[in-house]
Design a protein around this motif. Sequence first.
Motif, short mmCIF file in Angstrom:
data_model
loop_
_atom_site.label_atom_id
_atom_site.label_comp_id
_atom_site.label_asym_id
_atom_site.label_seq_id
_atom_site.Cartn_x
_atom_site.Cartn_y
_atom_site.Cartn_z
N ASN A 103 1.84 1.95 2.39
CA ASN A 103 2.54 1.11 1.41
C ASN A 103 2.17 1.53 -0.01
O ASN A 103 1.27 0.96 -0.62
CB ASN A 103 2.19 -0.37 1.66
CG ASN A 103 2.89 -1.29 0.68
OD1 ASN A 103 3.91 -0.93 0.08
ND2 ASN A 103 2.36 -2.49 0.53
N ALA A 104 2.87 2.53 -0.54
CA ALA A 104 2.56 3.04 -1.88
C ALA A 104 2.80 1.99 -2.95
O ALA A 104 2.15 2.00 -4.00
CB ALA A 104 3.41 4.28 -2.16
N SER A 105 3.72 1.05 -2.69
CA SER A 105 4.03 0.04 -3.69
C SER A 105 2.84 -0.88 -3.97
O SER A 105 2.73 -1.45 -5.06
CB SER A 105 5.24 -0.79 -3.26
OG SER A 105 4.97 -1.50 -2.05
N GLN A 110 1.93 -1.55 -7.80
CA GLN A 110 2.04 -2.89 -8.36
C GLN A 110 0.70 -3.47 -8.81
O GLN A 110 0.66 -4.40 -9.62
CB GLN A 110 2.70 -3.83 -7.33
CG GLN A 110 4.14 -3.45 -7.03
CD GLN A 110 4.70 -4.22 -5.84
OE1 GLN A 110 4.06 -5.14 -5.31
NE2 GLN A 110 5.90 -3.85 -5.40
N ASP A 111 -0.39 -2.94 -8.28
CA ASP A 111 -1.70 -3.49 -8.62
C ASP A 111 -2.71 -2.37 -8.83
O ASP A 111 -3.79 -2.39 -8.23
CB ASP A 111 -2.17 -4.45 -7.52
CG ASP A 111 -3.43 -5.23 -7.90
OD1 ASP A 111 -3.71 -5.33 -9.13
OD2 ASP A 111 -4.14 -5.71 -7.00
N MET A 112 -2.37 -1.40 -9.67
CA MET A 112 -3.28 -0.28 -9.89
C MET A 112 -4.61 -0.77 -10.46
O MET A 112 -5.68 -0.28 -10.08
CB MET A 112 -2.66 0.75 -10.82
CG MET A 112 -3.52 2.01 -10.97
SD MET A 112 -2.81 3.28 -12.03
CE MET A 112 -2.94 2.50 -13.64
N ASP A 146 -3.48 -3.63 3.16
CA ASP A 146 -2.16 -3.68 2.52
C ASP A 146 -1.69 -2.29 2.11
O ASP A 146 -0.49 -1.98 2.17
CB ASP A 146 -2.20 -4.60 1.30
CG ASP A 146 -2.29 -6.06 1.66
OD1 ASP A 146 -2.05 -6.39 2.85
OD2 ASP A 146 -2.62 -6.87 0.77
N LEU A 147 -2.63 -1.46 1.68
CA LEU A 147 -2.29 -0.12 1.23
C LEU A 147 -2.02 0.82 2.40
O LEU A 147 -0.98 1.50 2.43
CB LEU A 147 -3.42 0.44 0.36
CG LEU A 147 -3.22 1.86 -0.19
CD1 LEU A 147 -2.05 1.89 -1.17
CD2 LEU A 147 -4.50 2.35 -0.86
N VAL A 148 -2.94 0.83 3.35
CA VAL A 148 -2.86 1.79 4.46
C VAL A 148 -1.77 1.39 5.46
O VAL A 148 -1.06 2.24 6.00
CB VAL A 148 -4.22 1.92 5.16
CG1 VAL A 148 -4.14 2.86 6.36
CG2 VAL A 148 -5.25 2.44 4.15
N GLY A 149 -1.64 0.10 5.72
CA GLY A 149 -0.59 -0.38 6.60
C GLY A 149 -0.88 -0.27 8.08
O GLY A 149 -0.07 -0.69 8.91
N THR A 150 -2.01 0.30 8.45
CA THR A 150 -2.38 0.42 9.86
C THR A 150 -3.89 0.51 9.95
O THR A 150 -4.60 0.43 8.94
CB THR A 150 -1.72 1.68 10.47
OG1 THR A 150 -1.93 1.69 11.88
CG2 THR A 150 -2.28 2.95 9.86
#
Length: 302
Positions: free
Chosen positions: A241-243, A247-249, A216-220
């Motif tokens: 995906n920086a969000s 959103q879930d630090m 989800d973070l890296v996106g690839t």
Amino acid sequence: YSNAHPIAHTFLIWVCFKLGHLLSFGNNTCVAIYTLCQMLFMSAVFSYVSTYILRKRAPKWFFIGTVAFFALLPVNGFFAVTMWKDFIFSCFLLLLIPCLIEVVQTKGEWFNQPLHFIWFFVLSMLISVFRSNGIMIVFLTLVSVLIFLPRKKLRFSLLAAASLVVVIAYQTILLPGLGIEQTSRTEALGIPMNQICRVAALGLDLTDEQQKMVDDLVGTDITEVYRPEGYDSIKFNPKYNASALDQDMGGYLKLWGNLLLKYPSVYFESYFCQTLGYWYPDIQNEITDAYVYENPNGIYEV
């Protein structure tokens, strides 16, 4: 405006440009004014640290070696003429070292002088605002000193609390109030996130939930963008995906802690690779350019 590049450094550049424009200079001369100011500042910091070593009556070879390091290392000259916040930030860190030495040697009595107290507070603020992860450095430093300080705990606790409150207020109240966008948490958590990504890139065991958080973070595909030397190749890939982190630090910090317990050696390798330039200065890692891009602002190479 955005605080992705610290607004404190942007403000310094703005001041130099305003000064140059008031004197009817063009943008290229304004850059020269900034460069001159940075050169003078770095020279002053190097001189202060060198004279501090002399005042502490360190061995003569250590003093000479320090002066030679500052004066003769080619990279210091390159840093002095590069318009980048990291070099000013590094000078503030360098100024913090004599303060910590005095705190340790005097067992906290150094803080009896109000000017010393104020100076330590100011340095903490400057370190915090000139890099997104500066507040983490300040926090860990303050906690460490508080733990090992036998006396003056109350006074230092007040200093630590005041420092953190001011920095948090600066980031969450002042900057938004001025319409300055806050930077993504990616900027402050690059090293720990890259440690997580190293675990994933090496194909080590992750639960389905942990793997999903990485995806989800890296996106690839993590193996396509992971680089041991830093997080830039991941955070600058178009699908990043920086969000997810914003959103879930808490979830990502928990993931970081769980994988640390499971793969401590991998984390050490990752940290070593990301800071390799400090241990092996000959490492090649392109982080800035030695030329001026074509631009409409009248700034050019001379």
